[in-house]
Scaffold this active site. Structure first.
Site, mmCIF file in Angstrom:
data_model
loop_
_atom_site.group_PDB
_atom_site.id
_atom_site.type_symbol
_atom_site.label_atom_id
_atom_site.label_comp_id
_atom_site.label_asym_id
_atom_site.label_seq_id
_atom_site.Cartn_x
_atom_site.Cartn_y
_atom_site.Cartn_z
ATOM 1 N N HIS A 90 14.319 -0.859 42.809
ATOM 2 C CA HIS A 90 13.121 -1.239 42.975
ATOM 3 C C HIS A 90 12.392 -3.046 42.614
ATOM 4 C CE1 HIS A 90 11.288 -1.905 39.258
ATOM 5 N NE2 HIS A 90 12.420 -0.543 38.758
ATOM 6 N N ASP A 134 9.422 -3.416 43.250
ATOM 7 C CA ASP A 134 7.721 -3.665 42.248
ATOM 8 C C ASP A 134 8.193 -4.556 40.835
ATOM 9 O OD1 ASP A 134 9.049 -1.879 41.402
ATOM 10 O OD2 ASP A 134 6.955 -0.838 41.565
ATOM 11 N N ASP A 145 13.870 -6.411 34.775
ATOM 12 C CA ASP A 145 13.266 -4.900 35.307
ATOM 13 C C ASP A 145 13.144 -5.364 36.616
ATOM 14 O OD1 ASP A 145 12.558 -2.357 36.046
ATOM 15 O OD2 ASP A 145 11.715 -2.087 33.520
ATOM 16 N N GLU A 147 7.717 1.568 42.384
ATOM 17 C CA GLU A 147 8.351 2.231 40.812
ATOM 18 C C GLU A 147 7.869 2.118 39.888
ATOM 19 O OE1 GLU A 147 11.096 3.430 37.770
ATOM 20 O OE2 GLU A 147 10.343 1.441 37.735
ATOM 21 N N GLU A 148 7.019 1.019 39.504
ATOM 22 C CA GLU A 148 6.183 1.396 37.866
ATOM 23 C C GLU A 148 5.353 1.774 37.987
ATOM 24 O OE1 GLU A 148 7.850 0.154 35.370
ATOM 25 O OE2 GLU A 148 9.042 -1.605 36.732
ATOM 26 N N GLU A 194 19.467 -0.503 37.512
ATOM 27 C CA GLU A 194 18.060 -0.937 35.940
ATOM 28 C C GLU A 194 19.151 -1.144 35.127
ATOM 29 O OE1 GLU A 194 15.118 0.091 36.204
ATOM 30 O OE2 GLU A 194 14.328 1.773 37.246
ATOM 31 N N HIS A 228 9.033 -5.141 30.458
ATOM 32 C CA HIS A 228 7.509 -4.239 30.057
ATOM 33 C C HIS A 228 6.859 -5.527 29.303
ATOM 34 C CE1 HIS A 228 7.517 -0.469 32.259
ATOM 35 N NE2 HIS A 228 8.694 -1.271 33.059
#
Lengths: 355, 355
Positions: free
Chosen positions: A69, A71, A95, A125-126, A154, A328
């Site tokens: 992903h 984003d 990430d 995705e987030e 990932e 994150h």
């Protein structure tokens, strides 16, 4: 802007990090990726919003998906990127723009390969599942995702993480009877009654089953609790929201049934759920991949989009640079050497010589 | 508008009910009461906002307060008043315009009395304590409230209810350590830990002490609970709000100490409190009053403004028409006969012949 796919993977990662792409604002980065891909004549490209699918047509009997992903979670005062002591810092560095950089580096180098390859770059995705670009692709163009094996890049610290656990949320409701708190014995206190729910949670013994050779670890936890009417009222309802993380040897239906049994006697309302994915490491492509990557594969405990591939009947694993525990966080970073190492191993596995 | 104090108490109650006076909007009713009182030459009147104090000066050695609030909870489609089968319906009929009607009827008839009398009509009893008109009077003009004994004409079904219990609210906080719910064993679940607080509440044995001859009944109850960060996070804090209703043989300080002891090991934050009031039924005026009213006195379990008189050093009881269980209900009503009966008994006790 133009992405330079000839840069080392670490430098390419920095370029990607510096194009801010918080979920919903991926267009500039998607444009740049599409532009770079369009320069590679052996790839046929499909775009769906800010999701891009680029496929080789080498005529190989086996096809693998490499997905990532594009984003990120919201920027936390951690842009632009910076390098310190061999570590690349910045929003999305771990990430998972380092994984996306590896995808792009492989795409640029593999004009031929041991297997046909489908590169998938997707958005959102987030955020909530309904906005997920991979879900949208799987609905609009499932034929483009067809493959024998999928690798989601990932962050796994360079290990192979097989499958993933499922997740289910439910509200468990304790009831009572309202009364004035000055005469509490005339009512029945729903919050006190919810003590029975917490008793169950505190006594719960989580399974740690081995599924297809990988040890999983379940968990049943309260993630929210609420109750109360006013400061002078005995409340008649108290809701405990629980999150059940379950190993992929249970289906969503079995997980829901288990939660209902565990909380027998209480009102159980299933709020939402997403099935897990079995590791699928006995598939030929997976066996070959695990051998090529080295190290001992482990189970993925968090839910990831491998479950979407599982739902499409495609075995999938997680494998990418970066420590998943850093995802994150404001301090998110990735070792430059780990990105290069991931690229090298995957290149070796996919190049014609590795066939 | 003009109140007719020569009407029977039930009809006068209906007149009062029909002047809407939700807390904060009592002015029209306060004006009408002040106007009616000003026609009675043996009363000296003092007004403070929408609170009115009217005092006799008969030169008696003993003085009693008759107090009532003139505000109501919000109208619940129960105005204007109506009569059905000897019952008067309407917002405030029970709580407590029937008591206010008795006050006004006594004021109109008692041009002389066995005791000096202070009639207090006040605003904003049904809302937060800081707006309470009796509190305001006690701060601005405590000398006007001085007396040997006070009767609050709150609904008691015509019985004498002595003293009142105190109330204390506290937040009891359980803590933990955040973690992703997919790896819950890395954290500590504050909601699960709050199970220990609910254990205490469920096991708590409430005292039922006899204080000055009246049986009280304490209670310790959760009135609110809250915790949770997100659906995928093991929460690090859970707060249980408890309400301790305590008998008047404990001070506020002792009640707080008790709550701290009961929840030893948890973070206890006292939010607010209000002391109770001892029954004071051994005071000469109280003995005479109880004998005159008949029936067996009982303890007041809900907190009322008798505690404010207690704080001023004035023994106080609750005594008025209407079932306290009907207060604040849409169906609120009061038997007309009970209003008349209350008036007759109090008139007999206060008139010169009763001295």
């Amino acid at each position: 802007m133009k992405l330079d796919l000839s840069l080392p993977a670490g430098e390419l990662t920095a370029s990607l990090v510096d194009v801010e792409s918080v979920s919903g604002t991926e267009q500039r980065l998607a444009d740049a990726i599409a532009d770079a891909i369009s320069d590679l004549p052996y790839l046929s490209m499909h775009r769906d919003g800010n999701a891009i699918v680029a496929r080789t047509n080498f005529g190989r009997p086996e096809r693998v998906v490499l997905a990532g992903h594009i984003d990120t979670v919201p920027v936390a005062d951690n842009l632009p990127s910076s390098v310190d002591g061999g570590l690349l810092y910045g929003c999305g560095s771990c990430d998972m723009k380092s994984g996306v950089a590896v995808q792009l580096r492989l795409a640029a180098q593999l004009a031929g390969a041991a297997r046909d390859i489908t590169y998938v770059f997707y958005d959102c995705e987030e955020v909530e599942a309904e906005r997920n670009g991979l879900l949208r692709l799987s609905r609009n163009s499932p034929e483009l995702l067809a493959a024998d094996f999928a690798i989601l890049l990932e962050p796994t610290g360079g290990l192979v993480e097989g499958g993933c656990q499922g997740t289910l949320r439910a509200d468990i409701i304790a009831t009572g009877e309202r009364a004035h708190s000055a005469r509490s014995w005339l009512g029945s206190n729903a919050i006190h009654n919810a003590g029975g729910i917490l008793d169950v949670l505190r006594a719960y013994q989580a399974r740690q089953p081995v599924v297809e050779g990988l040890p999983f670890h379940e968990g049943l936890n309260a993630v929210g609790i609420g109750g109360g009417v006013a400061g002078n009222v005995i409340p008649d309802e108290c809701t405990v929201s629980v999150n059940f993380r379950f190993a992929p040897d249970r289906s969503v239906e079995q997980a829901a049934q288990h939660v209902r049994e565990v909380f027998a006697g209480f009102d159980v309302r299933i709020a939402d759920s997403a099935g897990g994915a079995r590791p699928g490491l006995s598939q030929p492509a997976a066996v070959s991949f695990v051998a090529a990557m080295g190290g001992e594969p482990r189970a993925k405990l968090g839910w990831t989009d491998v479950a979407r591939f599982d739902a499409l009947g495609i075995p999938a694993v997680n494998h990418g640079p970066g420590d998943p525990q850093l995802a994150h966080t404001r301090n998110e970073h990735v070792p430059l050497a780990q990105i290069a190492d991931c690229e090298a191993r995957m290149l070796a596995w996919l190049s014609p010589a590795g066939a």
